[in-house]
Design a protein around this motif. Structure first.
Motif, short mmCIF file in Angstrom:
data_model
loop_
_atom_site.label_atom_id
_atom_site.label_comp_id
_atom_site.label_asym_id
_atom_site.label_seq_id
_atom_site.Cartn_x
_atom_site.Cartn_y
_atom_site.Cartn_z
N ALA A 160 44.66 28.25 47.78
CA ALA A 160 45.70 28.52 48.77
C ALA A 160 47.08 28.16 48.22
O ALA A 160 48.08 28.84 48.51
N GLU A 161 47.13 27.12 47.40
CA GLU A 161 48.41 26.69 46.83
C GLU A 161 48.85 27.57 45.67
O GLU A 161 50.02 27.96 45.57
N GLN A 162 47.92 27.90 44.77
CA GLN A 162 48.28 28.58 43.54
C GLN A 162 48.25 30.10 43.63
O GLN A 162 48.92 30.79 42.86
N VAL A 163 47.44 30.64 44.54
CA VAL A 163 47.35 32.10 44.70
C VAL A 163 47.52 32.44 46.18
O VAL A 163 46.60 32.97 46.82
N PRO A 164 48.69 32.14 46.74
CA PRO A 164 48.84 32.29 48.20
C PRO A 164 48.73 33.74 48.67
O PRO A 164 48.40 33.98 49.84
N HIS A 165 48.97 34.71 47.78
CA HIS A 165 48.91 36.11 48.20
C HIS A 165 47.50 36.68 48.12
O HIS A 165 47.27 37.83 48.51
N ALA A 166 46.55 35.90 47.63
CA ALA A 166 45.19 36.39 47.44
C ALA A 166 44.32 36.06 48.65
O ALA A 166 44.56 35.11 49.39
N ARG A 167 43.27 36.84 48.79
CA ARG A 167 42.28 36.64 49.84
C ARG A 167 40.96 36.28 49.18
O ARG A 167 40.43 37.05 48.37
N GLN A 168 40.40 35.11 49.49
CA GLN A 168 39.11 34.73 48.91
C GLN A 168 38.00 35.41 49.68
O GLN A 168 37.93 35.35 50.91
N VAL A 169 37.11 36.09 48.93
CA VAL A 169 36.03 36.85 49.55
C VAL A 169 34.73 36.49 48.84
O VAL A 169 34.72 36.10 47.67
N PRO A 170 33.60 36.61 49.53
CA PRO A 170 32.32 36.37 48.86
C PRO A 170 32.00 37.49 47.88
O PRO A 170 32.38 38.64 48.10
N ALA A 171 31.32 37.15 46.80
CA ALA A 171 30.89 38.15 45.84
C ALA A 171 29.83 39.04 46.49
O ALA A 171 28.87 38.56 47.07
N ALA A 172 30.00 40.37 46.37
CA ALA A 172 29.08 41.30 47.00
C ALA A 172 27.75 41.38 46.26
O ALA A 172 26.70 41.61 46.87
N GLY A 173 27.77 41.21 44.94
CA GLY A 173 26.55 41.35 44.16
C GLY A 173 26.70 40.71 42.79
O GLY A 173 27.75 40.17 42.45
N ASP A 174 25.64 40.81 42.00
CA ASP A 174 25.61 40.16 40.68
C ASP A 174 25.98 41.17 39.59
O ASP A 174 26.28 42.34 39.87
N PRO A 175 25.98 40.75 38.30
CA PRO A 175 26.35 41.68 37.23
C PRO A 175 25.46 42.92 37.13
O PRO A 175 25.95 43.99 36.76
N LEU A 176 24.18 42.80 37.46
CA LEU A 176 23.34 44.00 37.42
C LEU A 176 23.78 45.00 38.49
O LEU A 176 23.79 46.22 38.24
N ALA A 177 24.16 44.51 39.65
CA ALA A 177 24.71 45.40 40.68
C ALA A 177 25.99 46.05 40.18
O ALA A 177 26.27 47.22 40.51
N GLY A 178 26.77 45.31 39.39
CA GLY A 178 27.97 45.89 38.81
C GLY A 178 27.65 47.01 37.84
O GLY A 178 28.33 48.04 37.82
N SER A 179 26.60 46.83 37.04
CA SER A 179 26.19 47.90 36.12
C SER A 179 25.73 49.13 36.89
O SER A 179 26.00 50.27 36.49
N VAL A 180 25.01 48.92 38.00
CA VAL A 180 24.58 50.04 38.84
C VAL A 180 25.80 50.81 39.34
O VAL A 180 25.85 52.05 39.27
N ARG A 181 26.78 50.07 39.83
CA ARG A 181 27.98 50.72 40.37
C ARG A 181 28.69 51.54 39.29
O ARG A 181 29.12 52.68 39.53
N ILE A 182 28.82 50.98 38.09
CA ILE A 182 29.49 51.70 37.00
C ILE A 182 28.70 52.95 36.64
O ILE A 182 29.28 54.04 36.44
N ALA A 183 27.37 52.84 36.53
CA ALA A 183 26.55 54.00 36.16
C ALA A 183 26.64 55.10 37.20
O ALA A 183 26.77 56.29 36.86
N VAL A 184 26.57 54.74 38.47
CA VAL A 184 26.64 55.74 39.54
C VAL A 184 27.99 56.43 39.54
O VAL A 184 28.09 57.66 39.63
N ASP A 185 29.08 55.66 39.42
CA ASP A 185 30.41 56.25 39.41
C ASP A 185 30.62 57.13 38.19
O ASP A 185 31.28 58.17 38.26
N LEU A 186 30.06 56.72 37.05
CA LEU A 186 30.17 57.53 35.84
C LEU A 186 29.43 58.86 36.02
O LEU A 186 29.93 59.92 35.65
N ALA A 187 28.24 58.80 36.60
CA ALA A 187 27.47 60.02 36.84
C ALA A 187 28.19 60.95 37.80
O ALA A 187 28.09 62.17 37.69
#
Length: 339
Positions: free
Chosen positions: A289-316
């Motif tokens: 809150a002090e160092q990045v006041p303009h940012a919004r902290q959010v929970p991570a939606a998924g793990d790195p494998l989910a990230g690879s899925v997202r990249i592969a789907v978007d690439l396709a």
């Protein structure tokens, strides 16, 4: 169906392949029109040699994994796209970039290949394709941010030169405080000294136990939960509390440096260090809150494998809009960014 689980498109294409390659081996999964299947794990890390990450060894593991995954779904084995996230890709991925796309095309018939640093797949798994920063905090620590024009990597320099605020950093600071108490110097903690002796044996023998080890970061990080325990017990050991407060400051600094300077910025935190709990997370919320006041902290939606899925789907689907720079996210030439 969640966003990372959208099916791959394209006539005659069964699925896309997503891979997460790290120190514990490969994880691979197929995502098709029916969603994302269950992943397979190899349990064997891909070799790294003089030429970097070994593409032949990766293919030796991937081919039978894809065949098994395809058999489960009744597909033909033809892949619409492949996305591979690998630890060390940015600095050790030259051979992969040179040889893997051709090998994947020959074996699986795909011309759409994305090779990403594991920090990128962690980012995409956590935040998708929106501006922000992700801090991966475990034994080590690295932050990655993007404004969707370029990537900004922060820290990840290892336990001797960086990884500030990481598990190894906290554990080392805790053991230093223990040895200060053993010596009778200022800044020591008898609480941490007692915990160190209980965990590792006599304080005078600590240097001989840590310096010869090849797994020093993990060994140091094993003491981080003891620092958190000392911060919790009783009224909280002042030295342990201070170590965790300093670690939170370092983590927030990494997020601030990685986060886009202007515009929207979501910050997600991932990694095993977060399991330390409130003694770290409380100061971290304040530091963010002090160092990045303009940012919004959010929970991570998924793990790195989910990230690879997202990249592969978007690439396709011809809509991969993430920044490409050849090292952090390499896409086989001919695949232009989405408009």
């Amino acid at each position: 169906m969640s966003e990372p689980d959208r099916p791959a498109q394209g006539a005659g294409v069964d699925a896309v392949l997503a891979v997460d390659s790290g120190g514990s081996g490969l994880r691979a999964v197929l995502a098709g029109r029916g969603g994302t299947g269950a992943p397979l794990a190899s349990g064997t890390a891909v070799r790294t040699g003089p030429g970097g990450i070994d593409p032949g060894h990766m293919m030796e593991q991937l081919v039978p994994m894809v065949r098994e995954l395809t058999a489960r779904t009744g597909g033909t084995g033809r892949l619409g796209a492949v996305a591979i996230g690998a630890a060390g890709m940015a600095t050790l991925g030259d051979a992969l970039r040179a040889e893997l796309p051709g090998a994947l095309q020959k074996e699986f018939g795909t011309r759409r290949v994305a090779l990403a640093a594991d920090a990128v797949t962690a980012y995409v798994g956590a935040l998708g394709s929106r501006p922000g920063a992700v801090v991966a905090a475990g034994t080590g620590l690295i932050a990655l941010g993007t404004d969707l024009e370029s990537w900004r990597r922060v820290d990840g320099w290892g336990h001797l030169l960086g990884d500030c605020g990481s598990g190894a950093w906290i554990g080392r600071a805790g053991l230093e405080a223990a040895l200060r108490a053993f010596d009778g110097r200022r800044g020591g903690s008898t609480v941490l000294l007692e915990r160190a002796v209980r965990m590792f044996g006599p304080a005078s023998e600590l240097p001989g136990k840590v310096y010869p080890r090849t797994d020093r970061p993990a060994w140091l990080a094993s003491f981080a939960p003891e620092v958190a325990g000392a911060a919790r017990e009783g009224g909280g050991d002042d030295v342990a509390v201070g170590i965790l407060r300093a670690a939170a400051g370092h983590i927030a600094e990494a997020a601030a440096a990685a986060c886009p300077a202007t515009g929207p910025c979501d910050v997600a935190l991932t990694g095993g260090l977060l399991q330390i709990g409130e003694p770290l997370m409380g100061p971290l919320r304040d530091a963010l809150a002090e160092q990045v006041p303009h940012a919004r902290q959010v929970p991570a939606a998924g793990d790195p494998l989910a990230g690879s899925v997202r990249i592969a789907v978007d690439l396709a689907d011809d809509r991969l809009a993430l920044p490409r720079d050849g090292r952090m996210l390499y896409v086989e030439p001919g695949q232009a960014p989405a408009a």
